[in-house]
Design an enzyme around this catalytic site. Structure first.
Site, mmCIF file in Angstrom:
data_model
loop_
_atom_site.group_PDB
_atom_site.id
_atom_site.type_symbol
_atom_site.label_atom_id
_atom_site.label_comp_id
_atom_site.label_asym_id
_atom_site.label_seq_id
_atom_site.Cartn_x
_atom_site.Cartn_y
_atom_site.Cartn_z
ATOM 1 N N ASP A 1 0.707 -1.384 -0.214
ATOM 2 C CA ASP A 1 -0.021 -0.386 0.312
ATOM 3 C C ASP A 1 1.146 1.072 -0.417
ATOM 4 O O ASP A 1 1.924 1.732 0.483
ATOM 5 C CB ASP A 1 -0.571 -0.153 1.397
ATOM 6 N N GLU B 1 2.005 -0.005 -5.156
ATOM 7 C CA GLU B 1 0.751 0.547 -5.080
ATOM 8 C C GLU B 1 1.533 2.656 -5.009
ATOM 9 O O GLU B 1 1.893 3.056 -4.276
ATOM 10 C CB GLU B 1 -0.014 0.631 -4.687
#
Length: 616
Positions: free
Chosen positions: A329, A358
């Site tokens: 993330d 990400e």
């Protein structure tokens, strides 16, 4: 991960009074690991004032103990030699109540050579709280701050790991080969805890999701169905209810001295500062050290003990749960030197593993900076194998919503893929139509079935690793809201008192059944298609409302045509001859019709055509 205004209103509530108990992290390790120098964190009141000794154990030594400015922590540094055998280490403390045992396990025989997810795979992204409630007894847990509240879109709805286990036959039949669950680790936050990104215990599954053992069971049962398990990890921040906020291991454990200061220390989200050769140190720090929100303090990975903690935590979960991949993330928000250390340590341990980061940008120059093998101007070396292709996602949505012209429509997709020269490994890029942080593809395309089918056909046949969001196969929709609670809608059939059931097909509309059949056909074809698994992509400039491309391997060619015209079109193939085998027989994927390929084909209006040519 992005947060909507509703989440921005969440602030850290006052913490309950802290009660101490001996805590050891990690709880165990394995022999035969490349990572054989480890650090064991021990937390207990005034633990640093005690002396620790390791009972004699062949092949293992306690090198030293680090004590910090907080007397409640001690960090024990161990060396586990290659000849050490599995067994139990015994650590004795001058306070006998704080003596403890530390197991060394034997790792699985082929653990180090495990195969991570590849371009042959299709990942299915699930928000577990919104997927299936497999165990209603854990919906509300007394020790957790937030109870179940299915009537509130931002509350916990009761989905769990057991629900995912129950759904494995459905996912296998659909054609899924990898599962990516948003974080299932403990999120003991007062509200908005369902999404999982405010972790309060990095080593334990949230009891409302299940347990560590159940997570391991999911991995085992998924593998039995031919499905791997990808863990969503958060390195940049944690939840404000974590014990670290009350009792920091070191004064520099959290960025900006552990203070959000009413938004003064919020991140700027200016990700380009990392690559910008002219960026000020102030702007760089404001991006990477800044907090998302008050409820998610930002970790300082420049702290050596924290750096080591996060590396060990990732390796521990890979080994414990037999993972086939990691999704990270908010990847670029962490300290970039740490990210280099972290990815290298994991890939050194598991050379064939995969990690996707990400980096939410439509600029491939920024995204490609992070991929392994990229030669960067500033000399930065990354070991991250995969990144996410936000550029292509944005281009496909725009292409399908725009009229065709020399500068609009399909040309946006062509231009996005033309930027692949920036990436060192274009097959190891993750492509997707939507995810848990953005409106669903069916919503973005105006609830248009034909456009949605074209979009998903493109994402499941172009280069890269395919990822689909749960419910895309049945046209889940968040129109007209952009609230995360509506994007992360309950999956039909996963909860009581729902009118529709995606698992049985009961209550689904004709369009939903049509979409499900399209996705299932594509996913199951991907499972056995060498061209889609690793074939070369050859695409052609859009012409007359049609974008076309080929995926070419030694034994198979797949031709794809995207026709945005509202009428049937006779499409000449002369321009594609370089990608079409001579005297080819083609089979239409969706109709199974087989025919001799000539110099033209008929394309249905507002539809994707996929032709399969197998060559001996």
């Amino acid at each position: 991960m992005r947060f909507l205004n509703t989440l921005l209103l969440v602030s850290a509530c006052s913490l309950p009074s802290f009660s101490y108990a001996l805590n050891v992290e990690p709880a165990n390790w394995w022999v035969g690991m490349n990572k054989n120098n480890i650090t064991v964190l021990v937390h207990e009141q005034n633990i640093a004032n005690e002396e620790f000794k390791l009972d004699k154990y062949k092949g293992v030594e306690l090198n030293n103990v680090t004590r910090t400015d907080n007397p409640n922590y001690a960090f024990l540094h161990l060396n586990i030699s290659d000849n050490a055998k599995a067994g139990t280490l015994k650590f004795n403390s001058t306070n006998t109540a704080h003596s403890f045992e530390f197991p060394l396990f034997t790792r699985d025989k082929n653990s180090a050579q495990r195969q991570g997810f590849t371009s042959a795979d299709a990942l299915y992204l699930i928000n577990p709280d919104r997927f299936v409630n497999g165990d209603s007894t854990n919906d509300t847990v007394k020790s957790m701050l937030e109870a179940v509240n299915p009537g509130f879109k931002g509350g916990r709805h009761g989905g769990d790991i057991q629900g995912v286990i129950n759904a494995l036959p459905y996912l296998n039949n659909l054609g899924v080969t990898q599962l990516w669950l948003t974080p299932v680790l403990e999120n003991n936050m007062p509200d908005y805890s369902y999404h999982g990104y405010a972790i309060t215990d990095f080593y334990n599954v949230d009891p409302r999701m299940g347990s560590n053992n159940l997570y391991k069971t999911l991995s085992i049962k998924a593998k039995e169905q031919g499905i791997g398990l990808v863990m969503d990890m958060v390195l940049n921040h944690f939840g404000a209810e974590h014990p670290w906020m009350k009792d920091k291991p070191t004064q520099d454990w959290i960025n900006f001295n552990g203070q959000f200061e009413n938004g003064k220390n919020a991140t700027s989200h200016a990700r380009q500062t990392i690559q910008d050769p002219h960026a000020s140190n102030y702007d760089k720090r404001q991006f990477s050290d800044g907090w998302f929100v008050a409820s998610m303090p930002d970790l300082n990975q420049r702290q050596p003990l924290l750096n080591e903690y996060l590396i060990q935590n990732a390796i521990w979960w890979i080994e414990y749960a037999d993972l086939s991949g990691i999704r990270v993330d908010t990847y670029s928000y962490s300290d970039k030197a740490f990210l280099s250390d972290w990815t290298k340590a994991i890939m050194d341990e598991y050379p064939h593993f995969n990690i996707v980061g990400e980096e939410w940008t439509s600029n491939p120059a920024i995204a490609s900076y992070w991929q392994r093998g990229k030669v960067n101007q500033d000399g930065y070396v990354s070991s991250l194998p995969s990144v996410m292709d936000f550029s292509l996602q944005e281009a496909v949505i725009r292409a399908l919503n725009e009229d065709e012209s020399w500068s609009t429509g399909w040309v946006k997709v062509y231009q996005s893929l033309a930027n692949d020269f920036l990436y060192p490994d274009t097959n190891n890029i993750m492509v997707f139509a939507d995810n848990h942080d953005m409106s669903r593809v069916y919503t973005e395309l105006g609830q248009d079935l034909a456009k949605t089918k074209m979009a998903m056909t493109l994402f499941l046949t172009t280069r890269g690793i395919a990822q689909i969001y749960y419910g895309t196969e049945i046209l889940l929709d968040n129109t007209p809201s952009k609230d995360h609670g509506d994007i992360r809608i309950d999956f039909p059939g996963g909860f009581k008192n729902q009118n529709a059931n995606a698992f049985t097909g009961v209550g689904l509309s004709k369009d939903q059944r049509d979409m499900h059949e399209t996705i299932s056909t594509l996913l199951n074809f991907r499972k056995q298609s060498p061209a889609l698994a690793k074939g070369k992509l050859v695409h052609f400039s859009p012409n007359n409302g049609v974008y076309s491309y080929a995926r070419v391997s030694d034994t198979q060619t797949v031709l794809v045509f995207m026709n945005k015209n509202k009428v049937k079109q006779k499409h000449n193939l002369d321009y594609m001859q370089e990608a079409i085998p001579k005297n080819a027989n083609a089979q239409a994927l969706f109709t199974q019709h087989t025919f001799k390929l000539t110099n033209s084909i008929n394309l249905e209006p507002m539809a994707a055509t996929v032709l399969v040519i197998n060559t001996p």
